[in-house]
Design an enzyme around this catalytic site. Structure first.
Site, mmCIF file in Angstrom:
data_model
loop_
_atom_site.group_PDB
_atom_site.id
_atom_site.type_symbol
_atom_site.label_atom_id
_atom_site.label_comp_id
_atom_site.label_asym_id
_atom_site.label_seq_id
_atom_site.Cartn_x
_atom_site.Cartn_y
_atom_site.Cartn_z
ATOM 1 N N LYS A 35 0.843 -1.208 0.000
ATOM 2 C CA LYS A 35 0.000 0.000 0.000
ATOM 3 C C LYS A 35 0.875 1.254 0.000
ATOM 4 O O LYS A 35 2.077 1.186 0.310
ATOM 5 C CB LYS A 35 -0.901 -0.011 1.239
ATOM 6 C CG LYS A 35 -0.125 0.092 2.556
ATOM 7 C CD LYS A 35 -1.027 -0.100 3.769
ATOM 8 C CE LYS A 35 -0.227 0.014 5.056
ATOM 9 N NZ LYS A 35 -1.031 -0.379 6.237
ATOM 10 N N ARG A 133 -10.478 0.004 14.852
ATOM 11 C CA ARG A 133 -10.280 0.875 13.701
ATOM 12 C C ARG A 133 -11.162 0.277 12.596
ATOM 13 O O ARG A 133 -12.366 0.187 12.783
ATOM 14 C CB ARG A 133 -8.783 0.912 13.344
ATOM 15 C CG ARG A 133 -8.403 2.045 12.422
ATOM 16 C CD ARG A 133 -6.903 1.998 12.065
ATOM 17 N NE ARG A 133 -6.560 0.869 11.218
ATOM 18 C CZ ARG A 133 -5.325 0.613 10.767
ATOM 19 N NH1 ARG A 133 -4.315 1.414 11.095
ATOM 20 N NH2 ARG A 133 -5.086 -0.423 9.985
ATOM 21 N N HIS A 165 -6.199 -7.176 12.373
ATOM 22 C CA HIS A 165 -4.987 -6.367 12.485
ATOM 23 C C HIS A 165 -4.710 -6.111 13.964
ATOM 24 O O HIS A 165 -5.635 -5.833 14.737
ATOM 25 C CB HIS A 165 -5.186 -5.054 11.721
ATOM 26 C CG HIS A 165 -3.925 -4.319 11.390
ATOM 27 N ND1 HIS A 165 -2.753 -4.929 10.994
ATOM 28 C CD2 HIS A 165 -3.658 -2.983 11.363
ATOM 29 C CE1 HIS A 165 -1.832 -4.013 10.757
ATOM 30 N NE2 HIS A 165 -2.355 -2.823 10.975
ATOM 31 N N ARG A 221 1.437 -10.873 7.152
ATOM 32 C CA ARG A 221 1.120 -9.689 6.362
ATOM 33 C C ARG A 221 2.077 -8.538 6.659
ATOM 34 O O ARG A 221 1.682 -7.477 7.125
ATOM 35 C CB ARG A 221 -0.329 -9.288 6.699
ATOM 36 C CG ARG A 221 -1.166 -8.858 5.526
ATOM 37 C CD ARG A 221 -2.626 -8.675 5.902
ATOM 38 N NE ARG A 221 -2.810 -7.916 7.103
ATOM 39 C CZ ARG A 221 -3.468 -8.319 8.189
ATOM 40 N NH1 ARG A 221 -4.083 -9.473 8.216
ATOM 41 N NH2 ARG A 221 -3.531 -7.560 9.263
ATOM 42 N N TYR A 264 14.728 31.054 6.086
ATOM 43 C CA TYR A 264 13.641 31.832 6.672
ATOM 44 C C TYR A 264 13.845 32.105 8.161
ATOM 45 O O TYR A 264 14.196 31.206 8.921
ATOM 46 C CB TYR A 264 12.308 31.099 6.497
ATOM 47 C CG TYR A 264 11.821 31.002 5.066
ATOM 48 C CD1 TYR A 264 11.700 32.137 4.273
ATOM 49 C CD2 TYR A 264 11.483 29.775 4.521
ATOM 50 C CE1 TYR A 264 11.246 32.049 2.955
ATOM 51 C CE2 TYR A 264 11.019 29.673 3.214
ATOM 52 C CZ TYR A 264 10.903 30.821 2.435
ATOM 53 O OH TYR A 264 10.454 30.718 1.147
ATOM 54 N N CYS A 311 12.988 24.313 4.028
ATOM 55 C CA CYS A 311 11.938 24.999 3.273
ATOM 56 C C CYS A 311 11.142 23.976 2.456
ATOM 57 O O CYS A 311 11.383 22.780 2.547
ATOM 58 C CB CYS A 311 12.555 26.049 2.346
ATOM 59 S SG CYS A 311 13.760 27.108 3.178
ATOM 60 N N MET A 312 10.221 24.445 1.644
ATOM 61 C CA MET A 312 9.404 23.517 0.869
ATOM 62 C C MET A 312 10.244 22.719 -0.128
ATOM 63 O O MET A 312 10.040 21.516 -0.301
ATOM 64 C CB MET A 312 8.298 24.280 0.122
ATOM 65 C CG MET A 312 7.340 23.348 -0.615
ATOM 66 S SD MET A 312 6.051 24.218 -1.515
ATOM 67 C CE MET A 312 5.094 24.926 -0.180
ATOM 68 N N ASP A 313 11.212 23.408 -0.764
ATOM 69 C CA ASP A 313 11.964 22.780 -1.846
ATOM 70 C C ASP A 313 13.451 22.643 -1.558
ATOM 71 O O ASP A 313 14.168 22.022 -2.344
ATOM 72 C CB ASP A 313 11.868 23.633 -3.123
ATOM 73 C CG ASP A 313 10.465 24.109 -3.380
ATOM 74 O OD1 ASP A 313 9.572 23.242 -3.466
ATOM 75 O OD2 ASP A 313 10.260 25.330 -3.484
HETATM 76 C C1 LIG Z 1 -0.272 -1.511 6.853
HETATM 77 C C2 LIG Z 1 -0.879 -2.802 7.238
HETATM 78 C C3 LIG Z 1 -0.069 -3.939 7.445
HETATM 79 C C4 LIG Z 1 1.445 -3.889 7.466
HETATM 80 O O1 LIG Z 1 1.874 -3.383 8.711
HETATM 81 P P1 LIG Z 1 3.460 -3.268 9.039
HETATM 82 O O2 LIG Z 1 3.490 -2.808 10.438
HETATM 83 O O3 LIG Z 1 4.011 -2.272 8.081
HETATM 84 O O4 LIG Z 1 4.024 -4.617 8.836
HETATM 85 C C5 LIG Z 1 -0.705 -5.152 7.657
HETATM 86 N N1 LIG Z 1 -2.045 -5.230 7.703
HETATM 87 C C6 LIG Z 1 -2.851 -4.157 7.549
HETATM 88 C C7 LIG Z 1 -4.327 -4.324 7.627
HETATM 89 C C8 LIG Z 1 -2.295 -2.911 7.317
HETATM 90 O O5 LIG Z 1 -3.095 -1.844 7.176
#
Ligand SMILES: *Cc1c(COP(=O)(O)O)cnc(C)c1O
Length: 377
Positions: A35, A133, A165, A221, A264, A311-313
């Protein structure tokens, strides 16, 4: 290789190595989390690399991320787990994306889309086992399970997996980890009792993969550990190799006199006549502004202090009265593996009181990704 102003060099061999570390630690198949553009590393080359290195499937948050992988020709199994009312379940079904549902409403929308499409949706039940969550809430789970089983029996969906999770995966000994695993197992068992073919189970994120192999089920995961960053620095780095090195070309070198303020608000004033360098990297590129006056960069194997506001850049580095032998066109390493004594993303994270997940995934779109090693370049 050309030399852009600002480069994130991604070592795909390091990522492949990290897949091996995670497989050995868990003894289980890996669903690699790619992701957020693979935490800033580039989803498509990373996806190809992890699959070639032995990960069996992929995970993303948004369906749009999964569709982008498909469009690039990545045909591995992909699960997507974050949806809104506008999520395009029909497109996900057409592309063979595994849709992880977090509520009855999402399930109903997936079933409706599957009926319109005339082909079954592959569905994962995302159980909220204690994170509070995303995920199907505990009070609703029994009812949603009945709906899942009914739709599975009708053939509008195929329930493939149950996922959850962890809230405290980076606190390996916390009793909540085992409790969440038990609740997830129980959720899968309920589906089986309701007539669903035994679903796969997965709940271990990176810290759990590395420290709690007993929580591995059919898949683990991991995300951050793929990218070579330990999620539990107090415990160890497990032989993971950081995959991203952020470098910038020295854009400008010039002299300033003692007493002159830099950047700045002149938060830094040159104590002596000195030489400064301008680097084309700023907070729009993922260098936190809070690092102003608190970062170092490595140029020609020497560390130099960042001075004044980020700064930004751009940011400014003090090369010292003798200029440190630095010339325009030299490359400055902002963070990397740390192997050559340079700064790391963890150094940045610690300096601004965050986690290195935020540092690497915050590297901006203007930063050119360059790939070395691997199969995805
Ligand atoms: C981001 C995420 C992970 C991976 O978590 P890490 O701590 O980066 O290994 C696994 N499962 C879900 C649902 C996530 O959102």
């Amino acid at each position: 290789m050309s030399s852009p102003a600002l480069t994130a060099t991604i070592d795909l061999d390091a990522i492949a190595h990290n897949v091996g570390v995670l497989r050995a630690a868990s003894g289980t198949d890996i669903l690699a989390v790619v992701k957020a553009d693979a935490y800033g590393h580039g989803a498509v080359p990373v996806a190809r690399t992890v699959i070639a290195a032995g990960a069996t499937e992929l995970g993303v948050a948004h369906i749009s991320e999964a569709l982008a992988l498909r469009a690039a020709g990545v045909d591995a199994h992909v699960t997507s787990w974050l949806h809104t009312t506008g999520s395009d379940f029909a497109a996900a079904i057409a592309a063979g994306i595994d849709i992880a549902v977090s509520s009855q409403r999402q399930l109903d929308a997936v079933i409706a889309a599957a009926r319109v499409m005339g082909s079954p949706a592959t569905v994962t039940a995302k159980i909220d086992s204690g994170l509070n969550r995303s995920g199907i809430g505990e009070e609703t789970w029994d009812d949603v399970a009945v709906s899942l089983a009914k739709a599975d029996a009708e053939g509008s969906i195929r329930v493939r997996a149950v996922m959850s999770h962890l809230a405290r995966g980076d606190e390996p000994d916390h009793p909540l980890n085992s409790a969440q695993a038990e609740r997830t197992d129980a959720a899968a068992a309920l589906l089986t009792r309701l007539g669903v073919a035994t679903p796969l189970i997965h709940l271990a994120n990176s810290p759990a993969v590395l420290t709690r192999p007993d929580l591995a089920r059919d898949l683990v995961r991991p995300g951050i550990a793929l990218y070579g960053r330990t999620p539990v620095p107090a415990i160890g780095d497990f032989g993971l190799i950081p995959a991203m090195t952020l470098t910038a070309e020295v854009a400008l070198v010039k002299r300033i006199a003692a007493g002159q303020g830099v950047s700045y608000n002149h938060t830094w004033t040159a104590p002596v006549d000195t030489t400064i360098a301008v680097l084309p990297a700023g907070y729009a590129d993922g260098v936190p502004r809070a690092l102003s006056g608190r970062l170092q960069v490595l140029i020609n194997d020497r560390l130099f202090d960042g001075v004044g506001r980020v700064c930004m850049d751009q940011l400014v580095v003090d090369l010292g009265p003798d200029g440190g032998g630095v010339a325009e066109g030299d490359r400055a390493e902002l963070f990397g593996t740390g192997a050559a004594g340079g700064p790391t993303a963890r150094d940045w994270a610690e300096a601004v009181d965050t986690i290195d997940y935020e540092i690497v995934s915050g590297v901006g779109g203007r930063v050119v990704r360059q790939y070395v090693g691997g199969v995805g370049g």
